[in-house]
Design a protein around this motif. Structure first.
Motif: not given
Length: 499
Positions: A318, A322, A332-334, A336, A399, A444
């Motif tokens: 994961k 990212s 990236d995941d942040r 999103q 994540r 998050t």
């Protein structure tokens, strides 16, 4: 669908936005976000558009053709002047003719009678070329008495016509940014302002926090870089070092005769300073074998990944995903999460972050569930005689978050799931108050983050009971700690290293 932010400068007249909208619609663009605040900046309007790459380029070209886009950052200044003008009809005309001759706009004007034969005119002159200021004032002084007034930031009318230009120039000089990156900085600052203003925050306060964030990180370089270094002998074969920079994540180093194992690496902007610290702490630093583990894929934990030549980067799928998204130039995941998007991008710009080459990745896990509510065992690694279990958290902070646990020697690396806030110096406490304001939450999912904290505390207490001594907690920020009555406190008996 590709998305682009256009920073437009529109005339303050009816139909200006309509014209831009027609151009966007003509190229099948979808307006995803619009932000305009006349009280902040009279002319600047931000438009996020979704369309094909070709259409986005055509929209930019057409908006530029009509003068709505100008990426040139002028050295705009507002010069406040007091002019003593005779109280007779037409007396102001000579001043206006001088300003017209030099192509100078008026950003502010106010006059009042002095119960005499004169009026005091206070004018804000919008001057793009600082070299002409003296000439303008000389010409005015040949007609009337003129004085330069003090600039008052509290009087919003004085600079709301060029707020973003002023901010752009300030940040470009501070951070040594290209024009393109400067415009991105302004766009993301506006994104944060718009979101927080919707929650009732004052735009002035938001921009003050953004400035403080940028200045704090930037001004701690060089001789102003002060790191707190702690040292613990974990076993006969392994020594732990904790390097706590002025801001950004801690970097932990496990030293053995064979290698150096780093856990998290802080902000990229402090690379030179950190490498100097490494060179002083570790003999033959450049040639030592190195491994790097990251607890999660936030910018302030991964800053040196692209700069550690020859080091293996060990992480879960994961986190790798990212970082790969960063490397590809997509959110990236942040990012999103719309709430985190602006802050994350500003962090990248301010800290000079460069995503690491994904070819250097070593993936720890296989077939880890996408969703899980408990600490999930996903793998293991060894550092000499220290055997670590790797657990993946539920993603409450981010994540892919991971925790590294050595039961035998009672040590846990928690990333930002556990942080000893009470151990911050006043300076670090000040910095760590900025992100929660700009993000509203550094997590998050706050409920999941709380549950992960509770699970790690329970695990650490279990390990402490088994070893009959407190478990060592190495959090993402702050000093090395232990758990006392369910809370993190600074660990006693740690050696402080002075370089």
């Amino acid at each position: 669908m590709p998305r682009k932010t256009y920073i437009t400068s529109m005339p303050d007249k009816t139909g200006a936005f309509l014209l831009a909208s027609k151009i966007i619609a003509k190229h099948n663009g979808n307006i995803a976000r619009v932000s305009y605040n006349k009280a902040v900046d009279l002319h600047t309007l931000f438009i996020d558009v979704e369309a094909s790459e070709e259409a986005l380029s055509e929209i930019a070209e057409e908006l530029g053709t009509i003068g709505y886009i100008n990426n040139k950052l002028s050295e705009v200044r507002v010069v406040m002047v007091n002019i003593k003008i005779p109280d007779v009809p037409g007396a102001v005309l000579p001043i206006l003719k001088i300003l017209d001759r030099y192509d100078i706009n008026i950003s502010y004007i106010n006059s009042n009678s002095t119960n005499s034969d004169y009026q005091n005119f206070k004018m804000g002159l919008l001057i793009e070329n600082p070299k002409i200021i003296k000439m303008v004032l000389d010409d005015i002084s040949e007609v009337y008495q003129v004085d330069i007034a003090e600039y008052d930031d509290s009087e919003k009318n004085l600079d709301n016509t060029i707020f973003y230009i002023r901010l752009a120039n300030e940040m470009q000089k501070l951070l040594q940014l290209s024009t393109e990156t400067t415009m991105e900085f302004i766009s993301e600052s506006n994104r944060i302002m718009q979101r927080l203003q919707d929650k009732g925050e004052n735009p002035d306060t938001v921009f003050d926090y953004i400035r403080r964030f940028a200045y704090f990180i930037n001004k701690r370089q060089g001789i102003n870089f002060k790191a707190d270094i702690e040292k613990i002998k974990i076993s006969d074969l392994v020594t732990l070092y904790s390097i706590e920079p002025p801001c950004g994540s801690n970097t932990y180093v496990l030293e053995t005769q064979e290698e150096l194992v780093l856990i998290d690496t802080g902000y990229a902007i402090y690379a030179d300073e950190m490498f100097e610290v490494f060179s002083k702490l570790f003999i033959n630093w450049e040639n030592r074998i190195k491994r790097v583990y990251i607890t999660h894929a936030d910018v302030d934990h991964c800053g040196l990944l692209s700069k550690l030549e020859g080091a293996s980067i060990c992480l879960n799928k994961k986190s790798a995903d990212s970082l790969k998204r960063q490397y590809m130039g997509v959110p990236d995941d942040r990012e999103q999460n719309e709430t985190s998007l602006g802050y994350s991008k500003l962090s990248r710009i301010i800290s000079g972050y460069i995503p690491p080459n994904t070819d250097k990745f070593y993936i720890i896990d296989e077939d880890t569930p996408e969703e899980h509510n408990n600490l999930q065992f996903i793998g293991s690694f060894a550092v000499s005689d220290l055997e670590f279990e790797v657990f993946e958290g539920s993603g409450g902070h981010l994540r892919g978050e991971m925790v590294f646990v050595c039961r035998k020697y009672g040590i846990v690396f928690t990333g930002d799931i556990l942080v000893n806030i009470s151990g911050f110096t006043p300076e670090r406490a000040e910095f760590n108050s900025l992100a929660p304001y700009l993000l509203r939450s550094v997590n998050t999912d706050s409920a999941k983050a709380t549950e992960m904290r509770n699970q790690i505390i329970s695990l650490a207490e279990e390990i402490g009971d088994a070893n009959q001594k407190p478990c060592i907690i190495c959090g993402g920020h702050g000093p090395i700690s232990v758990i006392s009555n369910g809370k993190l406190v600074s660990m006693n008996g740690v050696e402080n290293v002075i370089l």
